[in-house]
Design an enzyme around this catalytic site. Structure first.
Site, PDB file in Angstrom:
ATOM      1  N   SER A 110       4.554  25.136 -21.273  1.00 43.64           N
ATOM      2  CA  SER A 110       3.910  26.386 -21.683  1.00 43.64           C
ATOM      3  C   SER A 110       3.664  27.284 -20.471  1.00 43.64           C
ATOM      4  O   SER A 110       4.610  27.658 -19.782  1.00 43.64           O
ATOM      5  CB  SER A 110       2.617  26.068 -22.439  1.00 43.64           C
ATOM      6  OG  SER A 110       2.174  27.162 -23.194  1.00 43.64           O
ATOM      7  N   HIS A 148       4.313  22.780 -30.578  1.00 43.40           N
ATOM      8  CA  HIS A 148       4.298  23.226 -29.186  1.00 43.40           C
ATOM      9  C   HIS A 148       3.990  22.104 -28.202  1.00 43.40           C
ATOM     10  O   HIS A 148       4.484  22.105 -27.076  1.00 43.40           O
ATOM     11  CB  HIS A 148       3.261  24.344 -29.052  1.00 43.40           C
ATOM     12  CG  HIS A 148       3.192  24.972 -27.693  1.00 43.40           C
ATOM     13  ND1 HIS A 148       4.301  25.458 -27.038  1.00 43.40           N
ATOM     14  CD2 HIS A 148       2.129  25.191 -26.859  1.00 43.40           C
ATOM     15  CE1 HIS A 148       3.938  25.968 -25.868  1.00 43.40           C
ATOM     16  NE2 HIS A 148       2.633  25.804 -25.728  1.00 43.40           N
TER      17      HIS A 148
END
Length: 296
Positions: free
Chosen positions: A120, A273
């Site tokens: 991320s 994610h």
């Protein structure tokens, strides 16, 4: 490609360290880190540097760092990026600054040609480091993020608001803190992750945030940004490991990624994610195969 989808429910405990004083500097800063070292004296592979995402810390990579070090015979550094974990609270919180921090860390610790792994926000730092400092690394692994400007989603700011309310309320137990945070986030797993950013004040004995809420609130636009020109290329070993159900990866993102990393491979796991948390075994296999394939 793996088809099972599970999220391990773990117990996260806060690390009790005093928050740092907020400062501003255009120079790179020293970073807190955890190092997993090999136990034997025989030849070792390229060191690995692990970078966490927003609201994360070096603790997110501790178990995997030890496993990589032991099984793949190399040193592994899990780093706290600026304004996270035990690293300094300082402005600006921009990718140019975070990338300079990593380049400085590599030089300061005399780390020879490491592999950079980032998730991320940390994935953007990893990509930027490879594009701007390709001569000092041997490979880059990006986890569920691309080199584009993207939306962080409404919850990212909600988490900061939740931590602010916890500080204002003055709670002395994690149960109370979790009750407040539940107004901002329904998922128990995500709340446990966010609560790792609490520490106990030595005087009041109440919980407070160990991350600088004001700096991060003012930096949301910078965190979602990708400020680097499209002509930058990294031609060394690279791979993108993404979640099949992630909202951060789509065809536009993949196109931008392959533009910067034309020699890269792309793999998908049956996750959202949080690829390395949701499928830790499968993630480890992909990472180790990448390292072995390129003889890093």
């Amino acid at each position: 490609m793996r088809r099972n989808f599970t999220i391990p429910l773990k117990s996260f405990l806060p690390i009790r360290n005093a928050p740092h004083k907020v400062q501003y500097s255009t120079k790179p800063i020293p970073l807190a880190y955890f190092k997993a070292s090999i136990q034997q004296d025989n030849t070792q592979g390229s060191p690995v540097i692990m970078l966490h995402g927003l609201y994360g810390s070096k603790q997110n990579w501790r178990s995997l760092s030890k496993r990589i070090s032991n099984n793949l015979n190399r040193d592994v550094y899990a780093i706290d990026l600026r304004n996270h974990g035990e690293s300094q609270h300082i402005e600006p919180h921009k990718y140019t600054s975070m990338t300079s921090d990593i380049a400085h860390f590599i030089e300061k610790h005399s780390i020879k040609k490491p592999i950079i792994v980032g998730h991320s926000m940390g994935g953007k730092v990893a990509m930027a480091t490879s594009l701007l400092h390709s001569d000092i690394i041997s490979g880059v692994v990006t986890v569920d993020i691309g080199p584009v400007k993207h939306s962080l989603g409404g919850n990212s700011l909600d988490y900061l608001n939740g931590l602010e309310e916890i500080e204002r309320t003055g709670v002395s137990t994690l149960k109370e803190a979790d009750s407040i945070l539940s107004k901002y986030e329904k998922s128990t797993v995500i709340r446990q992750f966010i609560l790792t950013n609490l520490v106990k004040d030595q005087n009041s004995k109440n919980y407070k945030s160990r991350i600088p809420l004001d700096i991060l609130k003012n930096s949301m636009a910078d965190i979602s940004d990708w400020p680097f020109i499209s002509t930058l290329r990294y031609l060394g070993p690279s791979t993108l490991i993404a979640g099949k159900h992630s909202t951060y990866i789509n065809e536009t993102v993949l196109s931008a990624y392959m533009n910067h990393f034309p020699n890269s491979s792309v793999s998908f796991l049956e996750t959202g994610h949080w690829v390395h948390s949701e499928k830790p075994e499968e993630f480890y296999v992909l990472l180790s195969e990448f390292i072995k394939e390129h003889e890093l």
